[in-house]
Design an enzyme around this catalytic site. Structure first.
Site, PDB file in Angstrom:
ATOM      1  CD  GLU A  23      -5.597   2.104   1.396  1.00 16.21           C
ATOM      2  OE1 GLU A  23      -5.384   2.543   0.122  1.00 16.21           O
ATOM      3  OE2 GLU A  23      -5.068   1.041   1.764  1.00 16.21           O
ATOM      4  CE  LYS A 100      -6.521   1.900  -3.122  1.00 22.54           C
ATOM      5  NZ  LYS A 100      -5.962   1.300  -1.819  1.00 22.54           N
TER       6      LYS A 100
END
Length: 121
Positions: A23, A100
């Site tokens: 990520e 997110k």
């Protein structure tokens, strides 16, 4: 106690935050909402920016925090709050949400989000 608010909603950033190393390498889209409680009395009476909280400076605090990779959204939220309290003595409360988009956990989810609310001690 004043309940005057300044808010910035839907600030979007492409950034490199996440618990997993992948990520932090590929990045993702994030949205931040920020609300601060202050006192508008002087700004309202004198039409003067020095009597309120400059939202351009608020944006810069958020932008700076979003530019530094972190594993947890909670850490980002706290960094933003700390930056607001440090920069603006007139702010008594801060509420920030960090989201997110499309979190990578193998299911359908538009976004994961944390919300932190702090009062100046």
């Amino acid at each position: 106690m004043n309940t005057d608010k300044v808010a910035l909603e839907g600030m979007e950033f492409y950034a490199y935050h996440g618990f997993y190393e992948e990520e932090r390498k590929i990045g993702n889209r994030f949205t931040v909402d920020l609300e601060v409680t202050t006192n508008f009395d002087q700004a309202a009476k004198k039409d003067d920016l020095s009597g309120t909280v400059d939202y351009v400076q608020l944006y810069e605090i958020v932008k700076s925090s979003m530019a530094t990779p972190a594993k947890l959204l909670e850490k980002l939220g706290q960094e933003i709050i700390d930056g607001v309290f440090e920069r603006f003595a007139s702010v008594s409360e801060v509420k920030v949400s960090v989201a997110k988009h499309n979190p990578p956990f193998g299911g359908i989810c538009a976004k994961s989000k944390v919300t932190l609310e702090r009062t100046r001690s």
